[in-house]
Design an enzyme around this catalytic site. Structure first.
Site, PDB file in Angstrom:
ATOM      1  CE1 TYR A  14       0.519   8.800 -10.031  1.00 48.20           C
ATOM      2  CE2 TYR A  14      -0.471   7.035 -11.334  1.00 48.20           C
ATOM      3  CZ  TYR A  14       0.536   7.495 -10.512  1.00 48.20           C
ATOM      4  OH  TYR A  14       1.571   6.656 -10.163  1.00 48.20           O
ATOM      5  CB  SER A  69       2.631   4.653 -13.261  1.00 46.00           C
ATOM      6  OG  SER A  69       1.543   3.864 -12.827  1.00 46.00           O
TER       7      SER A  69
END
Length: 342
Positions: free
Chosen positions: A222, A208
């Site tokens: 995350y 990401s």
């Protein structure tokens, strides 16, 4: 034909980027595509999406297998948080097709509720030390009555305090992105070195933008887990290259790092009041998603899944990317290149 002899295994291929990549592999005549994920209902939904595109060209062989054009698409239930699930999924595929030459580690989560991410002082990871010195970490499975978490109408998926609007499984980023990715890479490299067919193997990981150089302060766990994937891509690529030379194998490991993409996993981040993330967005919702999601993106818009999948196919194609390994490609509209743009 580009992938006519390819066997592709996608962990997390039934929705979002994974499903779009599946469709692209079908278009490019991939022989066999195996989708491994936790939710059978999402596989059924994926079949419907594929039928909407290819119509009568889709033949349902059985509840776990369809054929489309020159491709077969098969579903195998698999939870990458469980090592034996990963191992058995790869073993079943190789037993059936004799080799795998493309792996796409795309299983993803977006923790938005509970105590698995967010305020570091509120994060809960229950742990205890047993009498023999073993330390056990627990992922809770407490039921939740939040309607946003029950979009599957299934009795098989247990809602929990760490579920998300896109999944009623307990969504802990450490379990999926660190443990799950480790299990995938371990067995993918192991089988790649052992499989009889001496063909190039490409492993593509999903990271990401938050895992490259701009972590999200709202989701520290995350972001850290996605950074782990970025780092593992580099180290395992180096290991695999060395091991591959010793055994006369070509094993490449790369990574993609998307920015804000319109998928069921991203919708809850920018549209927290959306009750069913698998329903099409209204024009107003789409406008809101674009406005909120594109903040900080120089191109002033969010991306779509069909802007991600071609890069996956590029990395999967040995003829086009044979000298690329250990790389992370950002696909984010310039977000990580210009972090100060508002």
């Amino acid at each position: 034909m580009r992938f006519s002899d390819s066997v592709v295994l996608i962990f997390g291929g039934t929705t979002g980027i994974g499903l779009m990549t599946t469709i692209d592999f079908i278009i490019h005549n991939t022989s066999h595509i195996i989708l491994a994920s936790r939710s059978k209902w999402k596989w059924k939904r994926a079949i419907e999406k594929i039928q909407n595109i290819f119509g009568d060209l889709v033949n349902l062989s059985n509840e776990f297998n369809i054929s489309v054009l020159n491709s077969t698409v098969e579903y195998i239930p698999c939870d990458i948080r469980i090592e034996n699930d990963v191992k058995q999924t790869i073993q079943k595929t190789i037993d059936k097709y004799h080799y795998i030459n493309v792996y796409f580690n795309n299983a993803g989560i977006q923790p938005t509720t509970g105590h698995t991410d967010g305020d570091i002082t509120e994060i809960e990871i229950p742990s205890e030390k047993l009498f023999d010195g073993t330390i056990v970490y627990k992922i809770s499975q407490n039921n939740s009555n939040n309607d946003n978490l029950n979009n599957d109408n299934s009795n098989n998926d247990n809602s929990s305090v760490c579920s998300t609007p896109a999944s009623s499984y307990c969504e802990n980023p450490i379990a999926t992105f660190i443990m799950g990715m480790t299990f995938c890479l371990k067995h993918e490299v192991k089988f790649a070195l052992e499989q009889k067919s001496n063909i190039p193997v490409s492993i593509i990981n999903m990271s990401s933008r938050n895992g490259v150089n701009i972590p999200s302060s709202d989701r520290p766990i995350y972001s850290a887990c996605k950074a782990f994937i970025h780092s593992m891509t580099q180290t395992i690529a180096t290991q695999s290259a060395k091991l591959g030379i010793e055994k006369n194998r070509s094993i490449r490991v790369n990574c993609i790092a998307p920015g804000p993409i319109l998928t069921p996993l991203e919708i809850p981040i920018f549209l927290p009041d959306k009750k069913n993330v698998f329903e099409p967005l209204s024009n107003l919702e789409l406008q809101q998603f674009q406005e909120i999601g594109s903040h900080g993106v120089p191109m002033k818009r969010t991306g779509t899944t069909n802007e991600i999948s071609p890069t996956v196919l590029f990395l999967a194609d040995y003829n086009q990317s044979s000298y690329i390994t250990g790389s992370t490609i950002t696909i984010d509209g310039g977000y990580t290149a210009s972090p100060l743009i508002g």
